[in-house]
Write a protein that holds these residues in place. Structure first.
Motif, PDB file in Angstrom:
ATOM      1  N   GLN A 172      51.105  22.447  54.023  1.00 11.87           N
ATOM      2  CA  GLN A 172      51.466  21.069  54.361  1.00 11.87           C
ATOM      3  C   GLN A 172      52.767  20.636  53.688  1.00 11.87           C
ATOM      4  OE1 GLN A 172      48.507  22.175  53.260  1.00 11.87           O
ATOM      5  NE2 GLN A 172      46.790  20.920  54.017  1.00 11.87           N
ATOM      6  N   LEU A 173      52.918  20.987  52.409  1.00 10.32           N
ATOM      7  CA  LEU A 173      54.140  20.604  51.711  1.00 10.32           C
ATOM      8  C   LEU A 173      55.354  21.322  52.288  1.00 10.32           C
ATOM      9  CD1 LEU A 173      55.567  19.085  49.464  1.00 10.32           C
ATOM     10  CD2 LEU A 173      55.046  20.969  47.910  1.00 10.32           C
ATOM     11  N   MET A 174      55.231  22.590  52.620  1.00  6.65           N
ATOM     12  CA  MET A 174      56.346  23.328  53.208  1.00  6.65           C
ATOM     13  C   MET A 174      56.755  22.719  54.539  1.00  6.65           C
ATOM     14  SD  MET A 174      57.443  25.738  51.247  1.00  6.65           S
ATOM     15  CE  MET A 174      58.310  26.788  52.386  1.00  6.65           C
ATOM     16  N   SER A 175      55.767  22.346  55.353  1.00  4.99           N
ATOM     17  CA  SER A 175      56.071  21.711  56.629  1.00  4.99           C
ATOM     18  C   SER A 175      56.777  20.380  56.419  1.00  4.99           C
ATOM     19  CB  SER A 175      54.777  21.512  57.429  1.00  4.99           C
ATOM     20  OG  SER A 175      55.019  20.819  58.628  1.00  4.99           O
ATOM     21  N   TRP A 176      56.304  19.598  55.446  1.00  3.50           N
ATOM     22  CA  TRP A 176      56.917  18.297  55.177  1.00  3.50           C
ATOM     23  C   TRP A 176      58.344  18.458  54.683  1.00  3.50           C
ATOM     24  CZ3 TRP A 176      59.195  15.591  51.292  1.00  3.50           C
ATOM     25  CH2 TRP A 176      59.297  14.202  51.457  1.00  3.50           C
ATOM     26  N   LEU A 177      58.589  19.432  53.826  1.00  5.89           N
ATOM     27  CA  LEU A 177      59.928  19.654  53.292  1.00  5.89           C
ATOM     28  C   LEU A 177      60.904  20.064  54.385  1.00  5.89           C
ATOM     29  CD1 LEU A 177      59.011  21.477  49.960  1.00  5.89           C
ATOM     30  CD2 LEU A 177      60.146  19.265  50.168  1.00  5.89           C
ATOM     31  N   GLN A 178      60.449  20.877  55.314  1.00  5.88           N
ATOM     32  CA  GLN A 178      61.317  21.286  56.419  1.00  5.88           C
ATOM     33  C   GLN A 178      61.691  20.097  57.297  1.00  5.88           C
ATOM     34  OE1 GLN A 178      59.410  24.536  58.476  1.00  5.88           O
ATOM     35  NE2 GLN A 178      59.767  25.993  56.806  1.00  5.88           N
ATOM     36  N   GLN A 179      60.755  19.191  57.502  1.00  6.34           N
ATOM     37  CA  GLN A 179      61.035  18.012  58.313  1.00  6.34           C
ATOM     38  C   GLN A 179      61.917  17.003  57.582  1.00  6.34           C
ATOM     39  OE1 GLN A 179      57.246  16.431  59.481  1.00  6.34           O
ATOM     40  NE2 GLN A 179      56.586  18.313  60.489  1.00  6.34           N
ATOM     41  N   SER A 180      61.781  16.928  56.272  1.00 13.05           N
ATOM     42  CA  SER A 180      62.528  15.929  55.512  1.00 13.05           C
ATOM     43  C   SER A 180      63.943  16.370  55.178  1.00 13.05           C
ATOM     44  CB  SER A 180      61.793  15.619  54.207  1.00 13.05           C
ATOM     45  OG  SER A 180      61.805  16.747  53.348  1.00 13.05           O
ATOM     46  N   HIS A 181      64.218  17.671  55.307  1.00 10.67           N
ATOM     47  CA  HIS A 181      65.536  18.241  54.978  1.00 10.67           C
ATOM     48  C   HIS A 181      65.859  18.103  53.492  1.00 10.67           C
ATOM     49  CE1 HIS A 181      66.221  18.758  59.250  1.00 10.67           C
ATOM     50  NE2 HIS A 181      65.998  17.463  59.438  1.00 10.67           N
ATOM     51  N   TRP A 182      64.825  18.066  52.674  1.00  9.16           N
ATOM     52  CA  TRP A 182      65.022  18.147  51.233  1.00  9.16           C
ATOM     53  C   TRP A 182      65.121  19.613  50.824  1.00  9.16           C
ATOM     54  CZ3 TRP A 182      61.332  14.398  48.137  1.00  9.16           C
ATOM     55  CH2 TRP A 182      61.762  13.079  48.331  1.00  9.16           C
ATOM     56  N   HIS A 183      65.903  19.872  49.778  1.00 12.09           N
ATOM     57  CA  HIS A 183      65.891  21.199  49.170  1.00 12.09           C
ATOM     58  C   HIS A 183      64.682  21.294  48.250  1.00 12.09           C
ATOM     59  CE1 HIS A 183      69.889  21.873  50.763  1.00 12.09           C
ATOM     60  NE2 HIS A 183      70.303  20.754  50.201  1.00 12.09           N
ATOM     61  N   TYR A 184      64.325  22.517  47.883  1.00  7.84           N
ATOM     62  CA  TYR A 184      63.152  22.668  47.024  1.00  7.84           C
ATOM     63  C   TYR A 184      63.248  23.938  46.187  1.00  7.84           C
ATOM     64  CZ  TYR A 184      61.647  25.848  50.775  1.00  7.84           C
ATOM     65  OH  TYR A 184      61.594  26.866  51.712  1.00  7.84           O
ATOM     66  N   CYS A 185      62.609  23.885  45.019  1.00  4.99           N
ATOM     67  CA  CYS A 185      62.343  25.040  44.160  1.00  4.99           C
ATOM     68  C   CYS A 185      60.886  24.924  43.740  1.00  4.99           C
ATOM     69  CB  CYS A 185      63.254  25.064  42.945  1.00  4.99           C
ATOM     70  SG  CYS A 185      64.829  25.881  43.192  1.00  4.99           S
ATOM     71  N   LEU A 186      60.042  25.785  44.262  1.00  8.92           N
ATOM     72  CA  LEU A 186      58.609  25.716  44.000  1.00  8.92           C
ATOM     73  C   LEU A 186      58.136  27.045  43.434  1.00  8.92           C
ATOM     74  CD1 LEU A 186      57.435  24.156  47.402  1.00  8.92           C
ATOM     75  CD2 LEU A 186      58.172  22.921  45.367  1.00  8.92           C
ATOM     76  N   ARG A 187      57.331  26.977  42.419  1.00 10.66           N
ATOM     77  CA  ARG A 187      56.701  28.197  41.910  1.00 10.66           C
ATOM     78  C   ARG A 187      55.428  28.448  42.706  1.00 10.66           C
ATOM     79  NH1 ARG A 187      54.995  29.361  35.597  1.00 10.66           N
ATOM     80  NH2 ARG A 187      54.465  31.562  35.872  1.00 10.66           N
ATOM     81  N   ILE A 188      55.158  29.700  43.026  1.00  8.57           N
ATOM     82  CA  ILE A 188      53.974  30.035  43.817  1.00  8.57           C
ATOM     83  C   ILE A 188      53.021  30.884  42.987  1.00  8.57           C
ATOM     84  CG2 ILE A 188      55.136  29.854  46.047  1.00  8.57           C
ATOM     85  CD1 ILE A 188      55.437  32.877  46.072  1.00  8.57           C
ATOM     86  N   PRO A 189      51.713  30.815  43.269  1.00  7.86           N
ATOM     87  CA  PRO A 189      50.736  31.611  42.515  1.00  7.86           C
ATOM     88  C   PRO A 189      50.897  33.104  42.800  1.00  7.86           C
ATOM     89  CG  PRO A 189      49.686  29.778  43.685  1.00  7.86           C
ATOM     90  CD  PRO A 189      51.071  29.884  44.210  1.00  7.86           C
ATOM     91  N   CYS A 190      50.294  33.923  41.933  1.00  7.08           N
ATOM     92  CA  CYS A 190      50.422  35.371  42.061  1.00  7.08           C
ATOM     93  C   CYS A 190      49.585  35.947  43.186  1.00  7.08           C
ATOM     94  CB  CYS A 190      50.054  36.047  40.741  1.00  7.08           C
ATOM     95  SG  CYS A 190      48.348  35.758  40.217  1.00  7.08           S
ATOM     96  N   ASP A 191      48.674  35.145  43.790  1.00  4.25           N
ATOM     97  CA  ASP A 191      47.843  35.674  44.873  1.00  4.25           C
ATOM     98  C   ASP A 191      48.374  35.318  46.264  1.00  4.25           C
ATOM     99  OD1 ASP A 191      47.350  32.992  44.719  1.00  4.25           O
ATOM    100  OD2 ASP A 191      45.162  33.145  44.839  1.00  4.25           O
ATOM    101  N   VAL A 192      49.551  34.710  46.348  1.00  2.00           N
ATOM    102  CA  VAL A 192      50.142  34.385  47.640  1.00  2.00           C
ATOM    103  C   VAL A 192      50.582  35.676  48.325  1.00  2.00           C
ATOM    104  CG1 VAL A 192      52.112  33.285  48.776  1.00  2.00           C
ATOM    105  CG2 VAL A 192      50.866  32.074  46.989  1.00  2.00           C
ATOM    106  N   ILE A 193      50.277  35.788  49.605  1.00  2.00           N
ATOM    107  CA  ILE A 193      50.641  36.977  50.382  1.00  2.00           C
ATOM    108  C   ILE A 193      52.057  36.809  50.923  1.00  2.00           C
ATOM    109  CG2 ILE A 193      50.095  38.336  52.436  1.00  2.00           C
ATOM    110  CD1 ILE A 193      47.163  37.625  52.005  1.00  2.00           C
TER     111      ILE A 193
END
Length: 390
Positions: A172-193
Motif C-alpha cells: 500500500q505504501l509503495m503504491s501511494w508513493l508512486q502516485q504521490s511522486h514523492w522520493h523514498y528511502c525505505l529499509r525492508i525486512p530480511c524476509d522480503v522476496i
C-alpha cells in the motif's frame, strides 16, 4: 506578574498572527502552557502552576484549566500548529525536504505515529497521531491520513523524500508513493522476496554481501508478485550489528545509505519528548485524543525552542549557553537554555528564525563523537548490477 511574561507575549503574538483558531481563549491557554513547559521542562499539568499568573488560589483550579484545554474537542491541532511549521519551512521550497515516518509506544498502551521534518541533525514535529494500540507496528490505513495531509500541505515543495524503517515497507505504501511522486528511502525486512538478482526469486537474507561489502541492484521486483520495481542497496557495514537493505526510487549509490540514516534523527526527537527535554511519560493523561492535544504543547515548544537556538547561533551568542568550544548541544537545548535565561537572567528575547537549510556548525558532544562522525565507512568491494525484468 510572572517572569515568564516575555516568552508568553512572543508566543501569543506568533500564534495569533499565524494560527487559525476558533476561540482566542485557546491561544491564550496554549501560549501559557508552552511558556510553562519551557520554564519547567516537564510535560505535566501539575508542574505548571508556579509559572502562570492566575487569580485562582488553589493549584487544582489551575490544573483544571489545562485539563479543559486538552479535553476540548473544538481545538483543531492542525490549524493551530501546521501554519507555524510551514512558516518555519518557507525557505525550503527549492531544496529537498526529508520527512521521517516512525512510531513510539507510551506505557505499552498508546502508539504515537510521527511524521517529522529532518533538519540540522534533529527532527522537528510536523504531523502526529495517537492510537490506543499496544504495538509499534501499525497498518497502512492508520497512517495514510497523515501522508495525505502532508502531501497537500507540502504541495509547494516539489522535492520531498520519505524515510521509514522496516515496519512501513508494504504494497500500500509503495503504491501511494508512486502516485504521490514523492522520493523514498525505505529499509525492508530480511524476509522480503526479491525478483531479479538471481534467476529464481530469493529472500533478502540469502543475498547479503560479505562483511565490508555493498551491492547496488537496479530494477528489483519486490515481494511474491514482483509488481513494484525499485532500486536496492545491500550493505554489510563493519561494526554494525545487522546488514542494511534499503530500497529507493533513485539511482542506487552509497548516498542512499546516508539518506536513509537521516531517519535516526527522529529517535532523538522521541528522546527529547519523553525524557531528554520534556517528560512526556510523566504525564498522567491516558486518552488518545487528549494525548494528541498535550503533544501540541510539546510540538510548539520544540519548534519555538529550536528556531530560537538557531537565532542564538546566528547572533554569535551560543557560547553563553553552550560550554563546548564548538557546538556540543542541539539547537533545541541551546534555545531552551537561552529562553530559560530570559526568565532567570534577564537575557534579551530574540526573534526566532526559519529552520536553517544548511547547518552553520555541526554538533559534537566530544572529540570522540567528532572523530567517529568523520571516520569514513570503507567498503572493500562495491558491485553494481542491473536486474532483468522477467
Amino acid at each position: 506578574m510572572s517572569n515568564s511574561t516575555p516568552i508568553y507575549s512572543q508566543l501569543f503574538s506568533f500564534l495569533r498572527q499565524y494560527s487559525h483558531y476558533r476561540d482566542l481563549r485557546h491561544l491564550i491557554a496554549l501560549a501559557w502552557m508552552v511558556s510553562a513547559l519551557i520554564c519547567s521542562g516537564q510535560l505535566s499539568l501539575s508542574a505548571w502552576e508556579s509559572y502562570v499568573p492566575s487569580r485562582a488560589k488553589k493549584a487544582q483550579s489551575v490544573e483544571r484549566r489545562w485539563q479543559r484545554f486538552i479535553s476540548n474537542k473544538r481545538i483543531d491541532i492542525n490549524k493551530l500548529y501546521v501554519p507555524l511549521v510551514l512558516l518555519a519551512l518557507k525557505d525550503w521550497q527549492s531544496h529537498r525536504l526529508y520527512l521521517a515516518l516512525d512510531t513510539t509506544v507510551l506505557w505499552n498502551q498508546y502508539c504515537m505515529i510521527h511524521l517529522s521534518v529532518v533538519c540540522c541533525g534533529r527532527a522537528v514535529p510536523f504531523l502526529w497521531l495517537v492510537l490506543e494500540h499496544k504495538s509499534a507496528a501499525v497498518a497502512f490505513e492508520e497512517y495514510q491520513p497523515l501522508l495525505r495531509r502532508a502531501r497537500w500541505l507540502l504541495r509547494q515543495h516539489p522535492d520531498v523524500m520519505l524515510l521509514a524503517d522496516r515496519g512501513f515497507a508494504n504494497h500500500q505504501l509503495m503504491s501511494w508513493l508512486q502516485q504521490s511522486h514523492w522520493h523514498y528511502c525505505l529499509r525492508i525486512p530480511c524476509d522480503v522476496i526479491l525478483h531479479g538478482p538471481r534467476r529464481c526469486p530469493r529472500e533478502v537474507r540469502r543475498l547479503w554481501p560479505s562483511k565490508g561489502e555493498a551491492v547496488l541492484y537496479r530494477n528489483v521486483g519486490l515481494w511474491e508478485d514482483g509488481i513494484y520495481r525499485c532500486d536496492l542497496v545491500l550493505a554489510n557495514i563493519r561494526g554494525v550489528k545487522e546488514p542494511w537493505a534499503v530500497i529507493t526510487d533513485e539511482s542506487p549509490t552509497l548516498q542512499t545509505l546516508w539518506q536513509y540514516a537521516l531517519r535516526f534523527r527522529v529517535e532523538e526527537l522521541f528522546l527529547d519528548s519523553k525524557s531528554g527535554a520534556f517528560e512526556l511519560e510523566e504525564s498522567k493523561i491516558r486518552c488518545a485524543d487528549a494525548l494528541e492535544r498535550l503533544y501540541l504543547v510539546a510540538a510548539v515548544a520544540l519548534l519555538f525552542s529550536t528556531t530560537h537556538g538557531m537565532a542564538v547561533q546566528i547572533e554569535g551568542l551560543r557560547e553563553q549557553v553552550d560550554p563546548h568550544w564548538r557546538r556540543g548541544i542541539s539547537y533545541l537545548k541551546i534555545g531552551l537554555r537561552w529562553l530559560q535565561g530570559v526568565v532567570n537572567k534577564g537575557r534579551p528575547l530574540l526573534m526566532p528564525v526559519p529552520l536553517l537549510i544548511n547547518d552553520p556548525q555541526l554538533c559534537f558532544a566530544s572529540k570522540k563523537a567528532r572523530k567517529k562522525y568523520y571516520d569514513k565507512i570503507w567498503f572493500s568491494r562495491i558491485r553494481s548490477l542491473q536486474c532483468k525484468t522477467i
